[in-house]
Design a protein around this motif. Structure first.
Motif, mmCIF file in Angstrom:
data_model
loop_
_atom_site.group_PDB
_atom_site.id
_atom_site.type_symbol
_atom_site.label_atom_id
_atom_site.label_comp_id
_atom_site.label_asym_id
_atom_site.label_seq_id
_atom_site.Cartn_x
_atom_site.Cartn_y
_atom_site.Cartn_z
ATOM 1 N N PHE A 1 23.306 26.612 -15.754
ATOM 2 C CA PHE A 1 22.092 26.479 -14.947
ATOM 3 C C PHE A 1 22.194 27.375 -13.724
ATOM 4 O O PHE A 1 23.233 27.479 -13.105
ATOM 5 C CB PHE A 1 21.929 25.033 -14.465
ATOM 6 N N HIS B 1 15.789 21.334 -7.849
ATOM 7 C CA HIS B 1 15.724 20.159 -8.706
ATOM 8 C C HIS B 1 14.875 19.072 -8.076
ATOM 9 O O HIS B 1 14.125 18.379 -8.743
ATOM 10 C CB HIS B 1 17.129 19.617 -8.991
ATOM 11 N N LEU B 2 15.026 18.918 -6.752
ATOM 12 C CA LEU B 2 14.226 17.903 -6.063
ATOM 13 C C LEU B 2 12.735 18.170 -6.264
ATOM 14 O O LEU B 2 11.946 17.259 -6.418
ATOM 15 C CB LEU B 2 14.546 17.898 -4.567
ATOM 16 N N LEU B 3 12.385 19.454 -6.270
ATOM 17 C CA LEU B 3 10.966 19.789 -6.346
ATOM 18 C C LEU B 3 10.495 20.023 -7.774
ATOM 19 O O LEU B 3 9.316 20.203 -8.011
ATOM 20 C CB LEU B 3 10.696 21.052 -5.507
ATOM 21 N N SER B 4 11.417 20.051 -8.711
ATOM 22 C CA SER B 4 11.087 20.280 -10.111
ATOM 23 C C SER B 4 10.203 21.509 -10.281
ATOM 24 O O SER B 4 9.101 21.447 -10.832
ATOM 25 C CB SER B 4 10.389 19.046 -10.703
ATOM 26 N N GLY C 1 19.341 25.239 -8.239
ATOM 27 C CA GLY C 1 20.134 24.422 -7.331
ATOM 28 C C GLY C 1 19.448 23.125 -6.962
ATOM 29 O O GLY C 1 18.362 22.802 -7.426
ATOM 30 N N LEU C 2 20.107 22.382 -6.070
ATOM 31 C CA LEU C 2 19.681 21.029 -5.736
ATOM 32 C C LEU C 2 18.243 20.964 -5.247
ATOM 33 O O LEU C 2 17.454 20.143 -5.703
ATOM 34 C CB LEU C 2 20.621 20.453 -4.671
ATOM 35 N N GLU D 1 15.644 23.681 -17.959
ATOM 36 C CA GLU D 1 15.940 22.382 -18.567
ATOM 37 C C GLU D 1 15.568 22.421 -20.043
ATOM 38 O O GLU D 1 16.311 21.970 -20.901
ATOM 39 C CB GLU D 1 15.159 21.293 -17.831
ATOM 40 N N HIS E 1 26.570 22.645 -17.890
ATOM 41 C CA HIS E 1 26.311 22.519 -16.446
ATOM 42 C C HIS E 1 26.290 23.855 -15.728
ATOM 43 O O HIS E 1 25.416 24.141 -14.922
ATOM 44 C CB HIS E 1 27.360 21.602 -15.821
#
Lengths: 291, 264, 351
Positions: free
Chosen positions: B115, B122-125, B118-119, B133, B112
């Protein structure tokens, strides 16, 4: 001065109502291992029963109330057997969701059985009171408070001094071990639900005369009862009852002296702040986590 | 602290109200060592682990850790979530995995903190997210291959046999390139062949990852076989710390709980 | 023979294409759903039905936020309706103040972030029942604020024509405009679907799940529980407020009394029924919990939506705790059985 006394008297009754509901919540939480969000709604449903006998059939309040208590008992048993028992081994959150589902079912059923209009419910003692310190203390208030306190007192005595009470306490502290010891935990849970339903119904019956029996009339009681339960600490039976009276007093005072719209909100905010620092309530203790 | 000490538990006392769970405990773990912590139930072993990993941080005394760069760090200055960054990682007595994620996803949780995204990313990949990843995914593949569990990677943790779950927990620890791995009863519930497999695995981990290992165990045969040194404790106090042979012969240790010897 | 193989190959390629690319599935779904935007215009569907679908989409968007809390982080929130209301009334206020649409939306989102963070921080020390009560309190407070405080106009806030992108005017009384608004709703839902899936397949998604399934392991692996809890509440609040914004866009008014505890419970039912952690499940949940009673049952039985929803979520929790989205295999089995019964009849009749 008479304001203070009046607030005090009101708070006794409101506190009693909150306490009854809170005791129901804590009974089910400890003996039934479920957070019963439907406590208020079950009370509402059975208050409707009383109201129907009182207003539509013209029965005296003294006859209608016992009927409602009987239906409350049955409601509690039915809910436990049909909805809660099958979910015994589900995760706590799932059980909570089931109680939310019960709220929805009851909310949906009420219009079909009782119609959409509010129904008025009468007091035990419609008129009369005693003058104390410049304010009238109504006979009805005295009766309802005395009845509630007596009932809760009886329940405390029962839990503390009888064999079944011991069964309740034991189931509340460790269900599996209790089962291994031969305690009929299923019956204990069912009793908890039935009793809580009756307590909720009584709470609704006491407070209904102030407005009317309608689908949301117990919302304030519901919210306050939950606050009383967590404020008092869910690890004892008397904590929530005690907290209920405090909340009622604080609320009525705040509504009178500060703001009648936001008075209750202020009290709730204070309680939330308190819980931020003492999450387990006035009388609760943090369990030590074993990793 | 000598040059190749990894962990030093120095006069640690941990009390819970009136109960003293750890009573002036001392223990040193050196690089590349496999150390066992044994004692009867309630001797305070898991409490020691929880103190080391800062689940309990109200102990007296000091627990210091020597990281890769040779710095000596007082673990009390670190939060629970920072311990793994030092290279100190643990498994749990009761399996603490996520049942509704796959085995490889569970393993990836061990990385974890590796990485950097951040958030919002991640939302936008974002491409960065996808690169990271993949990198961690590949690492997890390597770890699972190391543990001979590659074919299980996409299976849900829920419903797996106990032995597999224990291995997944170990795999998770390897993701952090650990310097010291703390194993809480790794052999519990394993049968004989699984226990042998575990022995081989632990040696392999020590050699490949250059990690030291501290473990709690009740399986005496396993412990005597695998450990370089054993610390025997009871009522939170040191009884004896020595090589397995000497511990077996130690009168106080025998008195405390060895009883009839190995339980094979 | 070769022709058959060619078409099978093409079919397989298409299926694989979609299987490997969830975002493509969502877009395809959105495209299919878009047809509803035009059906009333050609007279196949009532306008009221299109409105029901609009509401289903709006609820789906809010459900995603609640899903993140409930399904991933195991946090019950009873305040979702209050936040949808906040978005709807909020954008009403900002638009009536004369702010451009985009700025108003941004403000609503920002306030969602702040409020969500606030509640997330408040929630840190609470677990289970305490948290539920806190959200219950928030829900009731919001409702009281909306109905009592003057700025919300008493019954509702009327918005009127909306101007987006600097010049395009959308007036819901114009049928073509209404279709466009409907398409915007779908577009936002598809975007949310993609974002949601990105999130749950990422390190953050795993962190949410770790935090809720095993706090100790999560902490030991370095997951900052506080941070992720706050994140969960922020996202849930923003999604709910976004749903409210879309509500206000579609109806061009924002009521004050609609945001009740009952609605919060309904949304919870949608998440539970649809399936924790499932993307399509959210639409399925909204459709089953709100759509089915409103579209089909209301005409026959009257307003049974609550009884239906209540029974539904209890059944789901007891028999399909993972959500109806996973009932596929059982539905297939049931289907096959029924088909099998018919086949048997045919055979015996022939004999």
């Amino acid at each position: 001065m008479d304001n203070v006394v009046r607030i005090l008297f009101n708070s006794l009754q409101t506190g009693a109502v909150y306490a009854l509901a809170a005791l129901g919540i804590v009974l089910i939480f400890r003996a039934g291992k479920v957070t019963n969000f439907a406590q208020g709604m079950i009370g509402t449903f059975n208050a409707y029963v009383a109201a129907v006998f009182f207003r539509w059939l013209g029965w005296s309040i003294w006859a209608a109330v016992p009927i409602a208590l009987v239906t409350a008992f049955i409601t509690g048993v039915v809910i436990d057997k049909i909805f809660i028992r099958p979910a015994q081994n589900s995760k706590p959150m799932h059980k909570q969701i089931i109680t939310l589902g019960i709220i929805m079912i009851l909310t949906g059923i009420i219009p079909f059985i009782f119609g959409v209009d509010p129904i008025r419910l009468g007091r035990f003692f419609p008129t009369g009171g005693v003058d104390i310190l410049g304010t009238t203390l109504r006979f009805n208030t005295m009766f309802t408070v005395a009845l509630s306190v007596a009932l809760m007192g009886a329940i405390f005595w029962f839990i503390q001094y009888t064999r079944w009470g011991l069964a309740i306490r034991v189931t509340a502290s460790n269900k599996v071990t209790s089962q291994l010891m031969g305690v009929p935990t299923n019956t204990v849970t069912m009793m908890a639900w039935a009793t809580a339903a009756m307590l909720g119904a009584l709470a609704g019956i006491i407070i209904a005369p102030q407005s009317s029996v309608n689908p949301t009339f117990m919302l304030d009681v519901q919210v306050s009862a939950f606050f009383a339960a967590v404020f008092g600490g869910l690890q004892t039976f008397f904590g929530p009852v005690f907290a209920a009276f405090i909340i009622a007093l604080a609320r009525n005072s705040a509504m009178f002296y500060l703001s009648d719209i936001w008075g209750n909100a202020i009290v709730y905010i204070l309680i939330l702040l308190f819980l931020y620092f003492k999450p387990y309530g006035l009388f609760g203790e943090a369990p030590v986590e074993k990793v | 602290m000598s040059k190749n000490t990894v962990l030093k538990i120095d006069d640690v006392v941990m009390r819970f109200g009136g109960l003293t769970a750890v009573d002036h405990l001392n223990l040193e773990i050196k690089e590349g060592e496999i150390v066992g912590l044994i004692g009867p139930n309630g001797a305070g072993k898991t409490t020691v682990f929880n103190c080391i990993t800062q689940f309990y941080d109200s102990y007296e005394g000091s627990i210091t850790f020597n990281n890769e760069d040779g710095e000596t760090i007082d673990l009390k200055s670190k939060k629970v979530t920072e311990i793994i960054d030092l290279g100190l990682v643990r498994t749990f007595q009761n399996i603490e995995l996520i049942p509704d994620l796959s085995i490889i996803d569970n393993v990836m949780i061990g990385a974890h903190n590796q990485f950097k995204t951040g958030l919002v990313q991640h939302l936008l990949s974002t491409p960065k997210v996808r690169k990271e990843e993949k990198r961690i995914y590949d690492k997890a593949l390597d770890v699972l291959a190391f543990m001979n569990m590659s074919d299980l990677k996409d299976q849900m943790v829920h419903g797996q046999p106990y032995g597999i779950l224990k291995k997944v927990e170990v795999a998770r620890t390897l993701m952090s390139d650990p310097r010291l791995i703390i194993l809480d009863e790794p052999a519990a519930g394993l049968n004989d062949s699984e226990t042998d497999e575990l022995e081989t695995l632990i040696y392999k981990i020590r050699d490949e990852y250059n990690a030291s290992i501290l473990l709690i165990e009740h399986d005496m045969g396993f412990v005597m076989n695998i450990c370089d040194r054993i610390a025997a404790i009871n009522f939170g106090k040191n009884i004896a710390t020595d090589t397995p042979a000497k511990i077996q012969a130690h009168p106080n240790v025998q008195e405390a709980y060895l009883g009839k010897g190995d339980d094979e | 023979m070769t022709e058959k193989t060619n078409s099978t190959i093409t079919k397989n390629t298409i299926i694989t294409f979609f299987k490997e690319r969830p975002w493509a599935q969502y877009i395809l779904f959105g495209v299919l759903l878009s047809s509803i935007a035009f059906l009333p215009q050609i007279g196949v569907m009532r306008n009221s039905t299109m409105s029901i679908f609009a509401l289903i989409i709006i609820y789906t968007i809010a459900a995603f936020g609640l899903n993140l809390l409930l399904g991933f982080s195991a946090l019950i929130s009873l305040a979702t309706a209050g936040f949808i209301g906040g978005g709807a009334l909020g954008i009403g206020i900002f638009l009536n103040m004369g702010l451009p649409f985009e700025v108003a939306v941004l403000l609503v989102i920002l306030s969602g972030i702040v409020i969500g963070a606030f509640i997330g921080i408040l929630s840190l020390k609470s677990q289970g029942i305490y948290l539920a009560i806190t959200t219950l309190f928030v829900q009731e407070i919001l409702r009281q604020i909306y109905t009592s405080v003057g700025i919300f106009g008493g019954e509702r806030i009327d918005i009127g024509t909306i101007t987006i992108l600097g010049g395009i005017e959308l007036n819901r009384f114009n049928f073509a405009h209404r279709s466009i608004i409907f398409l915007i709703l779908i577009a936002v839902m598809v975007i949310i679907m993609i974002i949601f899936r990105n999130l749950i397949k990422s390190r953050s998604g795993r962190a949410f799940m770790a935090m809720s399934r095993s706090k100790s392991a999560a902490a030991a692996m370095g997951v900052n529980i506080m941070k992720y809890r706050v994140y969960a509440f922020i996202i849930a609040t923003v999604f709910a407020m976004l749903a409210g914004v879309l509500y206000a866009m579609y109806y061009q008014s924002a009521p004050t009394r609609a945001w009740t505890l009952d609605l919060s419970l309904l949304l919870l039912a949608m998440v539970v029924a649809g399936g924790f952690k499932s993307v399509f499940g959210m639409f399925l949940g909204a459709f089953v919990v709100y759509g089915i009673p409103t579209l089909f049952l209301e005409d026959i039985f009257g307003d049974v939506s609550e009884i239906f929803a209540g029974l539904l979520i209890i059944l789901v929790v007891l028999f399909y705790p993972q959500g109806l989205i996973h009932s596929g295999p059982d539905i297939k089995k049931g289907f096959k059985k029924i088909v099998g019964l018919f086949r048997k009849k045919e055979v015996t009749q022939d004999e």
